[in-house]
Design a protein around this motif. Sequence first.
Motif, PDB file in Angstrom:
ATOM      1  N   SER A  36       7.962  -9.685   0.981  1.00  0.00           N
ATOM      2  CA  SER A  36       7.749  -9.799   2.419  1.00  0.00           C
ATOM      3  C   SER A  36       8.390  -8.660   3.206  1.00  0.00           C
ATOM      4  O   SER A  36       8.351  -8.665   4.425  1.00  0.00           O
ATOM      5  CB  SER A  36       8.282 -11.145   2.926  1.00  0.00           C
ATOM      6  OG  SER A  36       9.683 -11.239   2.704  1.00  0.00           O
ATOM      7  N   ASP A  38       8.688  -5.400   5.110  1.00  0.00           N
ATOM      8  CA  ASP A  38       7.744  -4.543   5.839  1.00  0.00           C
ATOM      9  C   ASP A  38       8.557  -3.538   6.650  1.00  0.00           C
ATOM     10  O   ASP A  38       8.852  -3.746   7.820  1.00  0.00           O
ATOM     11  CB  ASP A  38       6.850  -5.389   6.739  1.00  0.00           C
ATOM     12  CG  ASP A  38       5.819  -4.566   7.501  1.00  0.00           C
ATOM     13  OD1 ASP A  38       5.632  -3.391   7.143  1.00  0.00           O
ATOM     14  OD2 ASP A  38       5.221  -5.095   8.451  1.00  0.00           O
ATOM     15  N   TYR A  39       8.922  -2.445   5.983  1.00  0.00           N
ATOM     16  CA  TYR A  39       9.855  -1.491   6.573  1.00  0.00           C
ATOM     17  C   TYR A  39       9.332  -0.877   7.873  1.00  0.00           C
ATOM     18  O   TYR A  39      10.086  -0.631   8.807  1.00  0.00           O
ATOM     19  CB  TYR A  39      10.154  -0.386   5.560  1.00  0.00           C
ATOM     20  CG  TYR A  39      11.209   0.603   6.008  1.00  0.00           C
ATOM     21  CD1 TYR A  39      12.560   0.293   5.904  1.00  0.00           C
ATOM     22  CD2 TYR A  39      10.853   1.836   6.541  1.00  0.00           C
ATOM     23  CE1 TYR A  39      13.532   1.186   6.313  1.00  0.00           C
ATOM     24  CE2 TYR A  39      11.814   2.735   6.962  1.00  0.00           C
ATOM     25  CZ  TYR A  39      13.156   2.407   6.849  1.00  0.00           C
ATOM     26  OH  TYR A  39      14.107   3.293   7.270  1.00  0.00           O
ATOM     27  N   ASP A  40       8.020  -0.593   7.941  1.00  0.00           N
ATOM     28  CA  ASP A  40       7.494   0.067   9.138  1.00  0.00           C
ATOM     29  C   ASP A  40       6.902  -0.912  10.155  1.00  0.00           C
ATOM     30  O   ASP A  40       6.337  -0.501  11.172  1.00  0.00           O
ATOM     31  CB  ASP A  40       6.451   1.119   8.766  1.00  0.00           C
ATOM     32  CG  ASP A  40       5.293   0.550   7.958  1.00  0.00           C
ATOM     33  OD1 ASP A  40       5.188  -0.690   7.871  1.00  0.00           O
ATOM     34  OD2 ASP A  40       4.500   1.340   7.420  1.00  0.00           O
ATOM     35  N   ASP A  89       4.260  -2.780  10.275  1.00  0.00           N
ATOM     36  CA  ASP A  89       2.836  -2.701  10.618  1.00  0.00           C
ATOM     37  C   ASP A  89       2.074  -3.960  10.239  1.00  0.00           C
ATOM     38  O   ASP A  89       0.849  -4.031  10.379  1.00  0.00           O
ATOM     39  CB  ASP A  89       2.185  -1.482   9.951  1.00  0.00           C
ATOM     40  CG  ASP A  89       2.224  -1.537   8.425  1.00  0.00           C
ATOM     41  OD1 ASP A  89       2.825  -2.490   7.874  1.00  0.00           O
ATOM     42  OD2 ASP A  89       1.660  -0.623   7.791  1.00  0.00           O
ATOM     43  N   ILE A 149       1.908  -5.216   7.182  1.00  0.00           N
ATOM     44  CA  ILE A 149       1.522  -5.176   5.775  1.00  0.00           C
ATOM     45  C   ILE A 149       2.777  -4.976   4.936  1.00  0.00           C
ATOM     46  O   ILE A 149       3.528  -4.020   5.141  1.00  0.00           O
ATOM     47  CB  ILE A 149       0.518  -4.044   5.491  1.00  0.00           C
ATOM     48  CG1 ILE A 149      -0.678  -4.142   6.426  1.00  0.00           C
ATOM     49  CG2 ILE A 149       0.085  -4.082   4.036  1.00  0.00           C
ATOM     50  CD1 ILE A 149      -1.478  -5.421   6.292  1.00  0.00           C
ATOM     51  N   ALA A 150       3.015  -5.884   3.991  1.00  0.00           N
ATOM     52  CA  ALA A 150       4.205  -5.785   3.141  1.00  0.00           C
ATOM     53  C   ALA A 150       4.211  -4.466   2.384  1.00  0.00           C
ATOM     54  O   ALA A 150       3.169  -3.946   1.999  1.00  0.00           O
ATOM     55  CB  ALA A 150       4.251  -6.954   2.166  1.00  0.00           C
ATOM     56  N   ASP A 151       5.398  -3.939   2.183  1.00  0.00           N
ATOM     57  CA  ASP A 151       5.545  -2.623   1.559  1.00  0.00           C
ATOM     58  C   ASP A 151       4.888  -2.533   0.185  1.00  0.00           C
ATOM     59  O   ASP A 151       4.403  -1.463  -0.209  1.00  0.00           O
ATOM     60  CB  ASP A 151       7.027  -2.262   1.426  1.00  0.00           C
ATOM     61  CG  ASP A 151       7.653  -1.938   2.774  1.00  0.00           C
ATOM     62  OD1 ASP A 151       6.912  -1.920   3.782  1.00  0.00           O
ATOM     63  OD2 ASP A 151       8.875  -1.703   2.816  1.00  0.00           O
ATOM     64  N   ASP A 182       1.461  -1.568   0.899  1.00  0.00           N
ATOM     65  CA  ASP A 182       1.323  -0.475   1.877  1.00  0.00           C
ATOM     66  C   ASP A 182       1.478   0.870   1.169  1.00  0.00           C
ATOM     67  O   ASP A 182       2.523   1.149   0.579  1.00  0.00           O
ATOM     68  CB  ASP A 182       2.395  -0.638   2.961  1.00  0.00           C
ATOM     69  CG  ASP A 182       2.143   0.224   4.180  1.00  0.00           C
ATOM     70  OD1 ASP A 182       1.469   1.258   4.045  1.00  0.00           O
ATOM     71  OD2 ASP A 182       2.639  -0.133   5.268  1.00  0.00           O
ATOM     72  N   PRO A 217       4.579   3.048   3.360  1.00  0.00           N
ATOM     73  CA  PRO A 217       5.518   2.048   3.877  1.00  0.00           C
ATOM     74  C   PRO A 217       6.440   2.557   4.968  1.00  0.00           C
ATOM     75  O   PRO A 217       7.063   1.745   5.664  1.00  0.00           O
ATOM     76  CB  PRO A 217       6.314   1.637   2.630  1.00  0.00           C
ATOM     77  CG  PRO A 217       6.188   2.810   1.695  1.00  0.00           C
ATOM     78  CD  PRO A 217       4.824   3.363   1.940  1.00  0.00           C
ATOM     79  N   THR A 252      -1.720   2.916   6.468  1.00  0.00           N
ATOM     80  CA  THR A 252      -1.469   1.784   5.576  1.00  0.00           C
ATOM     81  C   THR A 252      -2.115   1.954   4.212  1.00  0.00           C
ATOM     82  O   THR A 252      -1.466   1.802   3.183  1.00  0.00           O
ATOM     83  CB  THR A 252      -1.975   0.473   6.220  1.00  0.00           C
ATOM     84  OG1 THR A 252      -1.363   0.324   7.510  1.00  0.00           O
ATOM     85  CG2 THR A 252      -1.606  -0.721   5.346  1.00  0.00           C
ATOM     86  N   ALA A 304      -3.490  -0.588   9.439  1.00  0.00           N
ATOM     87  CA  ALA A 304      -3.418  -1.984   9.016  1.00  0.00           C
ATOM     88  C   ALA A 304      -4.654  -2.778   9.412  1.00  0.00           C
ATOM     89  O   ALA A 304      -4.889  -3.870   8.881  1.00  0.00           O
ATOM     90  CB  ALA A 304      -2.166  -2.634   9.606  1.00  0.00           C
TER      91      ALA A 304
END
Length: 230
Positions: free
Chosen positions: A14, A16-18, A20, A22-24, A27, A30, A36, A78
């Motif tokens: 789960s 999601d560093y950025d 957006d 969408i989980a890394d 992505d 990321p 994405t 995304a």
Amino acid sequence: AVWSENTCVDDNSSIDYDFDGIADIYDDFPDDPNRTYAVYWPAAEAGTLIFEDSYPSMGDCDYNDLVVGYRFKTITDAFNKVVEIECEIELKAHGSDSDIGLAFQLPNANLSLLTDLNVEGYNTVNAVSISGNGLETGQDKPVVVVFDQISNLMGDMMNTAIDGNRASPQTITITMTPTPSAYYTNDFKLHEWNPFIIQSNNRGYELHLVNRAPTKLASNSYFGTMDDSS
């Protein structure tokens, strides 16, 4: 106070560093909230195009007059909207005695891209006319000229014979950016692209793959001459 055991599973599914949405782990970018996914065509590895440039004659059919690798990389956000498309063209061999160029048409693309697409990275001298957004002028469908004079990139008769002249492959990266970013991959229909070669001193000359139509700037004076049956 009531004790409750922590049942979280730390599997990074789960994260999601950025931010957006969408989980890394899904992505491809990321660290970039505007990018994405990356999708390749014809595949992650490049395809190959080979040309015989004697049209309207069949010529010697050695198919080494122009040899190029090609690969499209479509980057979406995304919401699956296209951010940009990179087209890598690798010039591998030149066995022609003519100064030829390479271009491609997007025959079934959304026609709004004629004004909403910005193209960069092409290698042109003066054999073609390029509009301010990087597409060829005078066309009724998007046409990208990759290069108009092969002599600006590679000498004659290069990489065509085991004991012949050798040269390092040259890579040209075309970047196509839609503005605004409101287009989807289906608006481009890259799988239906129409690559062709031209002559640097004769823009009306176009040589296409079989069953591919000429562009608006092609001359029909070659039709029905020599070996042509158009």
